[in-house]
Design a protein around this motif. Structure first.
Motif, short mmCIF file in Angstrom:
data_model
loop_
_atom_site.label_atom_id
_atom_site.label_comp_id
_atom_site.label_asym_id
_atom_site.label_seq_id
_atom_site.Cartn_x
_atom_site.Cartn_y
_atom_site.Cartn_z
N GLU A 260 4.08 -6.18 -10.12
CA GLU A 260 3.28 -7.38 -9.88
C GLU A 260 2.77 -8.00 -11.18
O GLU A 260 2.46 -9.18 -11.22
CB GLU A 260 2.10 -7.05 -8.96
CG GLU A 260 2.52 -6.54 -7.58
CD GLU A 260 1.33 -6.19 -6.72
OE1 GLU A 260 0.18 -6.44 -7.16
OE2 GLU A 260 1.54 -5.68 -5.60
N ARG A 289 3.51 -11.34 -9.74
CA ARG A 289 2.45 -12.36 -9.69
C ARG A 289 2.03 -12.82 -11.08
O ARG A 289 1.61 -13.97 -11.25
CB ARG A 289 1.23 -11.82 -8.92
CG ARG A 289 1.51 -11.52 -7.45
CD ARG A 289 0.27 -11.00 -6.74
NE ARG A 289 0.54 -10.73 -5.35
CZ ARG A 289 0.50 -11.63 -4.38
NH1 ARG A 289 0.18 -12.89 -4.66
NH2 ARG A 289 0.75 -11.30 -3.14
N ASN A 310 6.24 -15.72 -5.63
CA ASN A 310 4.85 -15.25 -5.56
C ASN A 310 4.10 -15.39 -6.88
O ASN A 310 2.95 -14.99 -6.99
CB ASN A 310 4.81 -13.79 -5.12
CG ASN A 310 5.27 -13.61 -3.68
OD1 ASN A 310 4.84 -14.34 -2.79
ND2 ASN A 310 6.17 -12.66 -3.45
#
Length: 456
Positions: A260, A289, A310
């Motif tokens: 992420e 992210r 995302n």
């Protein structure tokens, strides 16, 4: 001390569970070592419930460690740090072998230990025998100015089976293999294990660390990509900024798919001094992210962006992107976009689709008159706009209602004509949240007629 009284002091401290000890200053700002040691020992002895102790000690308290810690056998957390400006010789006086041994051996309940400014004379092989085996968190920061590193190895920490968090900085060299006995590690920091005077190679192996979630090796100049990255299936955070600059091309490197947070490329202190970093494939990182790729070769980045739906934070400064390459349409969740020093001559295609943006940094790109095509009318949530040194001769087009949330605007290094500046006295009206101290403009622009209110 006399006004309080020893008995009153002891009664007031008996229930304390967390404390921080500093150097005692007497009248005239003079320090007295013996007074400090006596007071520290007395204070610690008065706190039988103490569990969390931070010692901020300069070098003059050498020997204090082994006099204070024997009174704190129930400690579960201990941190030792030094004030700024103290030399390696100062810190070495505190970390004597006897002080460390007698200070640590009896701390059977210790779970969290942090030691900073360790001299290289402290051998991990010796220190490892003194560390409590129940530690769950360990931080060892070695003196960064060391000229002659000793032989240190992560293998000396193999007996710490319960460790969940580990930081070792400033001492590692050659090949470092994470001991398989540290299988409970979820957080690992091996940053800044390099030095300009160390002519020694460094590479890491993390094979088998299947529970690892956070890995930071930034600032450690490696000779190759770490072994075992593809096995870290639980890894969500990986920071390798400033450490892959001397590596071979990342052929066959497969990054963990659950990432992420990913940061690659140069660090701020090495920016522009090195060749662009080659990236591995990023197309499978659909959970990402936060993506930072500073001064990297753009091919893999451009290919991956349409897949990273995302993504909320991005910083691609220094990546030499072509105007038509960067497709932002799929990145509707993007909140922060950094594209400084990217050789862009116009706004990236699809920028208007990023309606959630609060930070847009385009400084040091030759935008010129193309800045008027920036789709700011669709980006009404912007709080930060960077357009410094972009060869601008006019303001970008603004939405009719202005940008009500803007708090930072950088326009320095551009050549706005005075007559144009005079026609834009309404600038602050468009940005009601923008204080003049957060508006950065060139000297010539500040002197333009009608712009007196905008001086920072």
């Amino acid at each position: 001390m006399r006004s309080v009284g020893k008995s009153a002091l002891i009664r007031s401290l008996c229930g304390v569970t967390k404390a921080e000890l500093q150097l005692v200053c007497l009248e005239g700002h003079q320090t007295d070592v013996q007074t400090t040691i006596a007071i520290n020992s007395l204070v610690v002895a008065a706190m039988p419930a103490l569990q969390d102790l931070t010692i901020g000690i300069p070098s003059t308290l050498a020997g204090d460690l082994d006099r204070v810690l024997p009174r704190t056998e129930h400690l579960t957390k201990l941190a030792v740090h030094f004030p700024d400006g103290w030399s390696s010789e100062d810190c070495a006086c505190f970390y004597t072998e006897n002080a460390l041994k007698s200070g640590l051996l009896h701390l059977q309940y210790l779970q969290d230990l942090s030691l900073s400014e360790l001299p290289m004379e402290v051998d991990l092989g010796v220190l490892g025998h003194w560390l409590p085996h129940g530690l769950t968190s360990l931080s060892l920061l070695f003196e960064p100015e060391c000229q002659d590193p000793a032989e240190q190895s992560l293998q000396h920490l193999s007996e710490l089976h319960t460790l969940q968090r580990l930081r070792v900085s400033g001492c590692l060299q050659r090949r470092q293999v994470l001991p398989p006995t540290l299988s409970r590690l979820t957080w690992l920091d091996l940053t800044r294990n390099s030095h300009v005077n160390w002519d020694v190679s460094l590479d890491f192996s993390f094979a088998g660390a299947t529970d690892l979630q956070h890995l930071d090796i930034s600032g450690s100049e490696l000779v190759g990509w770490p072994d075992g990255l593809e096995e870290l299936r639980a890894l969500t955070h990986l920071d390798m900024r400033g450490c892959a600059c001397e590596t071979l091309p990342p052929d066959g490197i497969m990054l963990p798919p659950q990432l992420e947070f990913l940061a690659l490329g140069t660090s701020h202190d090495t920016y522009w001094e090195l060749d662009p970093t080659a990236l591995p494939s990023l197309t499978h990182l659909t959970a990402i992210r936060h993506l930072t790729c500073q001064q990297c070769k753009p091919q893999q980045l451009v290919a991956a962006l349409p897949m990273l739906c995302n993504l909320t934070f991005s910083d691609f400064r220094g990546c030499k992107l072509k105007d038509s390459e960067l497709q932002l349409q799929p990145l509707s969740a993007l909140v922060s976009l950094g594209l400084s020093h990217c050789d862009l001559s116009r706004a990236p295609p699809g920028l208007r689709a990023c309606t959630r943006l609060t930070m847009l940094e385009l400084s040091d790109n030759p935008l010129g008159d193309a800045s008027c095509q920036l789709p700011l009318e669709d980006l009404t949530r912007l709080q930060h706009i960077g357009l410094a040194r972009c060869n601008l001769q006019m303001f970008p087009g603004m939405p009719q209602g202005g940008l009500p949330h803007l708090t930072f605007l950088a326009l320095q290094g551009n050549a706005f004509p005075a007559v144009l500046a005079a026609q834009h006295k309404w600038l602050l009206k468009l940005f009601p949240a923008l204080g003049t101290e957060r508006l950065y403009i060139s000297k010539e622009y500040r002197k333009a007629p009608g712009m007196e209110r905008l001086r920072p």
